[in-house]
Design an enzyme around this catalytic site. Structure first.
Site, PDB file in Angstrom:
ATOM      1  N   CYS A   1      34.484 -19.546  -8.070  1.00  0.00           N
ATOM      2  CA  CYS A   1      35.521 -19.928  -7.109  1.00  0.00           C
ATOM      3  C   CYS A   1      34.843 -20.528  -5.890  1.00  0.00           C
ATOM      4  O   CYS A   1      34.100 -19.840  -5.183  1.00  0.00           O
ATOM      5  CB  CYS A   1      36.356 -18.706  -6.725  1.00  0.00           C
ATOM      6  SG  CYS A   1      37.605 -19.041  -5.457  1.00  0.00           S
TER       7      CYS A   1
ATOM      8  N   CYS B   1      42.119 -25.116  -4.117  1.00  0.00           N
ATOM      9  CA  CYS B   1      41.181 -24.647  -5.136  1.00  0.00           C
ATOM     10  C   CYS B   1      39.877 -25.397  -4.921  1.00  0.00           C
ATOM     11  O   CYS B   1      39.828 -26.622  -5.053  1.00  0.00           O
ATOM     12  CB  CYS B   1      41.742 -24.902  -6.538  1.00  0.00           C
ATOM     13  SG  CYS B   1      40.574 -24.519  -7.865  1.00  0.00           S
TER      14      CYS B   1
END
Length: 258
Positions: free
Chosen positions: A73, A197
């Site tokens: 991430c 994201c």
């Protein structure tokens, strides 16, 4: 078990963070899912543990909101770097280990964090769209008028299509307006659109390179704010020296019983 938690966000992508350098925290899938639940828990897109690891400044353990350990991430990596600094690991340059390997991170200006991502050397075409892995697998689709799109519906259809249902994929819809790209992302594990994201912004920026060879800097607008991706394009489908740059902000801290 009582936990001291910290909430951080990077362009609206929010995380519960726990300091586990003493190795005392062990969470199961249901506990992580509860902590990330926005109605019954703290609420977040994911949860991270700051772990201790010999030879590194820290180790990053990342879990999606569904409770399962996930792939890399990018926004989380920047937030965990900021958290490490806030918890007393004071450095200008960091080296940490994540699920996809080693990462460098740097403290930038105006509260921004620069995070070095893995090199990318494989971009596949898929029915006119593109597939690539920037630490997490991404589907990138260029569209017009991205802000008018039902990202939940369109992203879910692709994520649960027969080719991607088993492993899941993150789906990015990208509009290029010459000065920047606008990216909206449906994230697996969250199973919804997120405000940002990091690995998706990176994937979208790579396929939106301005220069065929050499250095590129692509400005990225997400629902949650502004990011920038810097990289060297070394071939038609190869990219090196990739840096995801953006803010990482402390929100609040507290205690919770699980």
């Amino acid at each position: 078990m009582q936990l001291n938690f910290y909430k951080y966000q990077g362009t609206g992508n929010d995380f519960v963070i726990l300091d586990n350098r003493d190795g005392s925290i062990s969470l199961n899938t249901q506990q992580v899912k509860f902590l990330c639940d926005r109605r019954f828990g703290i609420g977040a897109d994911g949860l991270m543990l700051l772990n201790k690891l010999d030879g590194y400044d820290f180790e990053m353990a990342y879990y999606n909101a569904d409770g399962r350990e996930s792939s890399m991430c990018g926004n989380g990596g920047r937030c965990l770097t900021r958290f490490a600094f806030d918890r007393g690991i004071h450095k200008a340059n960091y080296l940490f280990r994540a699920v996809d390997g080693d990462h460098q991170a740097e403290l930038g200006e105006n509260g921004w964090i620069r995070l070095k991502m893995q090199d990318v050397s494989d971009v596949k075409e898929y029915h006119g769209d593109l597939l690539l892995d920037t630490g997490s697998p991404h589907y990138v689709k260029n569209v017009h008028h991205v802000m008018d799109l039902d990202v939940f519906k369109a992203g879910r259809e692709i994520r649960y299509s027969k080719d991607f249902e088993a492993e899941g994929i993150n789906v990015n819809f990208v509009e290029n307006d010459d000065k920047k790209i606008i990216v909206r992302t449906y994230e697996r594990g969250v199973e919804d659109e997120t405000f940002s994201c990091g690995t998706g912004a990176t994937a979208s920026a790579l396929i939106s390179a301005h220069n065929d060879k050499g250095f590129n800097q692509v400005e990225v607008q997400t629902l949650g704010g502004h990011l920038a991706v810097e990289f060297d394009k070394t071939g038609e489908h190869s990219f090196e020296n990739i840096w995801l740059c953006g803010p990482a902000t402390f929100v609040f801290k507290g205690e919770i019983e699980i």
